[in-house]
Design a protein around this motif. Structure first.
Motif, PDB file in Angstrom:
ATOM      1  N   ASP A   1     -30.567 -13.916 -54.017  1.00 32.85           N
ATOM      2  CA  ASP A   1     -29.360 -14.730 -53.882  1.00 32.85           C
ATOM      3  C   ASP A   1     -28.194 -14.070 -54.618  1.00 32.85           C
ATOM      4  O   ASP A   1     -28.255 -13.862 -55.831  1.00 32.85           O
ATOM      5  CB  ASP A   1     -29.621 -16.134 -54.431  1.00 32.85           C
ATOM      6  CG  ASP A   1     -28.443 -17.061 -54.216  1.00 32.85           C
ATOM      7  OD1 ASP A   1     -27.499 -16.996 -55.017  1.00 32.85           O
ATOM      8  OD2 ASP A   1     -28.475 -17.852 -53.249  1.00 32.85           O
TER       9      ASP A   1
ATOM     10  N   ILE B   1     -33.864 -10.648 -57.393  1.00 33.64           N
ATOM     11  CA  ILE B   1     -32.974 -11.800 -57.159  1.00 33.64           C
ATOM     12  C   ILE B   1     -32.239 -11.572 -55.842  1.00 33.64           C
ATOM     13  O   ILE B   1     -31.308 -10.776 -55.764  1.00 33.64           O
ATOM     14  CB  ILE B   1     -31.967 -11.972 -58.316  1.00 33.64           C
ATOM     15  CG1 ILE B   1     -32.698 -12.137 -59.648  1.00 33.64           C
ATOM     16  CG2 ILE B   1     -31.070 -13.182 -58.066  1.00 33.64           C
ATOM     17  CD1 ILE B   1     -31.785 -12.182 -60.854  1.00 33.64           C
TER      18      ILE B   1
ATOM     19  N   GLU C   1     -34.892 -17.266 -59.782  1.00 31.44           N
ATOM     20  CA  GLU C   1     -34.336 -18.059 -58.680  1.00 31.44           C
ATOM     21  C   GLU C   1     -34.942 -19.460 -58.637  1.00 31.44           C
ATOM     22  O   GLU C   1     -34.244 -20.441 -58.364  1.00 31.44           O
ATOM     23  CB  GLU C   1     -34.575 -17.341 -57.348  1.00 31.44           C
ATOM     24  CG  GLU C   1     -33.711 -16.117 -57.139  1.00 31.44           C
ATOM     25  CD  GLU C   1     -33.731 -15.635 -55.695  1.00 31.44           C
ATOM     26  OE1 GLU C   1     -33.114 -16.300 -54.847  1.00 31.44           O
ATOM     27  OE2 GLU C   1     -34.353 -14.589 -55.431  1.00 31.44           O
TER      28      GLU C   1
ATOM     29  N   ARG D   1     -39.469 -18.463 -50.917  1.00 23.41           N
ATOM     30  CA  ARG D   1     -38.007 -18.625 -50.843  1.00 23.41           C
ATOM     31  C   ARG D   1     -37.611 -19.657 -49.793  1.00 23.41           C
ATOM     32  O   ARG D   1     -36.603 -20.346 -49.945  1.00 23.41           O
ATOM     33  CB  ARG D   1     -37.341 -17.279 -50.587  1.00 23.41           C
ATOM     34  CG  ARG D   1     -37.266 -16.434 -51.851  1.00 23.41           C
ATOM     35  CD  ARG D   1     -36.407 -15.206 -51.703  1.00 23.41           C
ATOM     36  NE  ARG D   1     -36.169 -14.589 -52.994  1.00 23.41           N
ATOM     37  CZ  ARG D   1     -37.046 -13.821 -53.633  1.00 23.41           C
ATOM     38  NH1 ARG D   1     -38.211 -13.563 -53.075  1.00 23.41           N
ATOM     39  NH2 ARG D   1     -36.757 -13.318 -54.817  1.00 23.41           N
TER      40      ARG D   1
END
Length: 689
Positions: A369, A367, A331, A290
């Motif tokens: 975000d 997920i 993502e 990430r």
């Protein structure tokens, strides 16, 4: 201090002429190499050549003095002082210090302060005193220093009587910092340091920031020996870059290719653009997935080849994680798209993933975000017939209130959603994000507020201190501010619910005492029977105008003064060390004053009754009448009103005063003995017709 093999060989062979030639040549080449000089001198002493060592050191010492290398000479005296200076070492130290600090008025006072003139033979203590003196001499008058919590300031005076430096900071002038604490609390700022420039030439720095954002950012980053967060950078440039221009300034400044973004959103300045690209790629290869996506978004524009390499690495990770971590793959797909990199080579699309997966819970849970979870919910609505069931299951697990809002809009009006709201109000810990969305939404949405106002108030008070909602605690605290959910809930309560609300407020351990008092006061204003045994206090009479003014004053205290004071308390608390925190003590004292004033006003407003002039019988002296008196030094006309209107200089007295109390109930022609005077009531009329 190691001695070279050649030097050791010369000493062992007694080849002192060659050794002296080397010594003199080394002085010409590098007189600062004290390791060589002191090491060689000690080797000579060890071989019985103490006088030769002293002579050679004397030659070096003469050269250092001639070249005015006074700091180096002090170091030489510390390393080889007894051999070089003998009994004159203490005098040599003082002489050298006076040369180092030539022209500094504070020096002699500091020598006295650290007692350097005492015990000259105790060399260990002498050098400890020298270190202390040098530490204190950093802080000469006019020097710029940094203090945690106070920012940059300037030393304006040295007070030897108090043994303290006086420092002027931006928000505090004349702050005394003791000599003993100075080295720990104050950091001298060198020439060019951004905070020093900000203090010495603020207008010049502002102009530089407007003309070349990256250059000012470089100066700032190079002023510190550690990476800085964006918040640190913004704080350091407060007053240089205005809040309204910060976003555009920061975007322009960090575009420079030598600005390096590191872990946890920290920033440094690379030596060159090439170094920056190489550093980014090395950091990218080491970073978690990430963080790699963030680096692609942030640093991909530095170099086309770098961006392509980053994209290829992430695309490979997306394919590998599709089954085990579908949320991560989701993502990555969007990270590539946003970076302008091709996604056609990936064997799936987000829509297909949403429509075909049998484990949406695993997908949503992966997920991180929030905006991408909202995108996933949109795709669920478009791609799946069972979207209502999916949303109803998901809303209890969604931690972000903005995403909860997206789900709630889709579920609005369904029976399942109504049951979910009731369950959330009953057990907030099962759906923390949804409960906070409910509580915040109730500020504006009357349907949420009226659903069960007492229960919502009780749950807010309880869960303010529960660990399950700890991440939302600051947001729950904001619900108590004027105009927010909690004050509006108080207005929605019935008389029967008010007593239970007071009990809940009393038990709310996470609230400050003054916060509980404000809430209870607001309830008592609506429901006077909540006060004590329910009996109303003695009546206070006042005019309608005075009552309106007092109510306005009370409202201003509750809605303006107290919130401002609360903010001042929090800001002062953030400065730390509450024992020595003047701002905090001052804010708390003002809070006590305001609370006392509010309590007094609240009490008076609870018992006040307006003076009804049209209902007053002027046959006797009563509150609301004007009386003409004779019998004193001169005839007098008095108007008798309430304590709020009292103005003796203009003939208006309170009915609570001794004078008015002696006149009340008297009819025209009757006499009253007041304060040793016999006053006769000549006439009575209404104070207002």
């Amino acid at each position: 201090m190691a001695v070279s093999r050649d030097t050791r060989g010369q000493i062992e062979k007694g080849n002192f002429d060659a050794l002296e030639d080397d010594w003199l040549a080394r002085i010409d080449q590098d007189a600062t190499d004290l390791d060589y000089f002191v090491g060689t001198a000690r080797a000579l002493v060890g071989s019985g050549e103490q006088d030769r060592a002293r002579t050679l050191l004397g030659v070096l010492d003469e050269q250092l003095q001639e070249r005015k290398f006074w700091g180096l000479r002090l170091a030489l005296l510390e390393l080889a002082g007894p051999l070089l200076a003998g009994d004159d070492l203490h005098a040599a130290i003082l002489e050298t210090l006076r040369q180092i600090y030539s022209g500094r008025q504070a020096l002699e006072g500091m020598i006295e302060t650290v007692n350097l003139h005492l015990a000259p033979k105790d060399l260990k203590k002498v050098w400890e005193k020298v270190d202390r003196l040098r530490s204190l001499m950093q802080f000469e008058r006019g020097s710029v220093v940094l203090m945690d919590g106070k920012g940059a300031g300037r030393i304006v005076d040295t007070n030897f009587a108090l043994k303290a430096f006086k420092v002027d900071f931006d928000r505090i002038s004349g702050m005394n910092v003791g000599f003993r604490a100075a080295a720990k609390l104050l950091t001298p700022l060198p020439e060019g340091h951004i905070l020093r420039r900000k203090l010495e030439d603020p207008e010049g720095l502002k102009k530089a920031a407007q003309g070349d954002p990256s250059e000012v950012l470089r100066a700032l980053l190079e002023s510190y020996d550690r990476p800085l967060k964006a918040g640190d950078i913004k704080s350091a440039l407060h007053g240089v870059v205005t809040s309204s221009k910060w976003t555009s300034w920061w975007a322009a400044a960090r575009k420079h290719p030598q600005v390096l973004a590191g872990p946890k959103q920290t920033y440094t300045w690379a030596e060159s653009s090439g170094d920056a690209v190489e550093s980014v790629w090395i950091a990218f290869r080491k970073a978690p997935v990430r963080q790699r996506m963030s680096m692609l978004r942030r640093d991909g524009s530095r170099d086309e080849d770098l961006r392509a390499q980053m994209g290829a690495e992430l695309a490979k990770t997306a394919v590998e994680s599709l089954v085990t971590e579908p949320g991560l793959a989701f993502e990555i797909w969007y990270a590539l798209q946003r970076a302008g990199l091709p996604t056609e080579d990936l064997p799936w699309s987000p829509a297909a993933l949403i429509g075909e997966t049998s484990n949406l819970k695993k997908l949503f849970g992966g997920i991180e975000d929030r905006s991408l979870r909202e995108e996933a919910y949109r795709l669920v609505f478009e791609e799946r017939d069972d979207h209502l069931g999916v949303f109803l299951d998901r809303i209890a697990h969604e931690p972000d209130t903005r995403a909860v809002e997206v789900l709630a809009r889709s579920l609005q009006g369904s029976k399942g959603f109504e049951r979910f709201l009731d369950a959330t109000l009953t057990q907030p810990h099962r759906a923390p994000g949804a409960f906070v969305w409910f509580a915040e939404g109730a500020s504006e949405d009357e349907s949420l507020r009226q659903r069960n106002p007492l229960r919502l108030l009780q749950q807010i008070l309880v869960y303010l201190g529960r660990d399950e909602l700890a991440p939302y605690r600051l947001r729950l605290k904001k619900l108590f501010e004027s105009g927010n959910t909690v004050p509006r809930l108080l207005s929605a309560l019935t008389a029967e619910q008010a007593s239970a609300a007071v009990d809940a407020i009393d038990r709310a351990g996470m609230l400050e005492t003054y916060e509980r008092e404000e809430l209870i006061t607001a309830l008592e204003l609506r429901f006077p029977e909540l006060r004590g045994d329910g009996e109303v206090s003695d009546i206070l009479y006042a005019t309608e105008e005075s009552i309106s003014a007092k109510r306005a004053e009370f409202e201003n205290l509750v809605s303006v003064e107290i919130p401002a004071n609360r903010k001042a308390i929090e800001e002062a608390r953030a400065l730390g060390d509450l024992r020595e925190n003047f701002e905090y003590k001052s804010a708390r004292q003002r809070h006590e004053y305001l609370s006392s004033l509010i309590a007094s006003l609240n009490h008076d407003l609870s018992r006040v009754q307006p003076i009804r002039f049209e209902q007053i019988d002027p046959s006797q002296v009563r509150v609301g009448t004007r009386v003409r008196l004779t019998g004193g030094a001169k005839d007098t006309v008095l108007t008798i009103l309430g304590p709020w209107e009292s103005d003796p200089d203009n003939g208006i007295v309170s009915y609570e005063s001794e004078l008015a109390a002696g006149l009340l109930g008297k009819a025209p022609g009757e006499t009253a003995e007041v304060a040793g005077q016999s006053l006769t009531v000549e006439a009575i009329e209404l104070a207002r017709s």
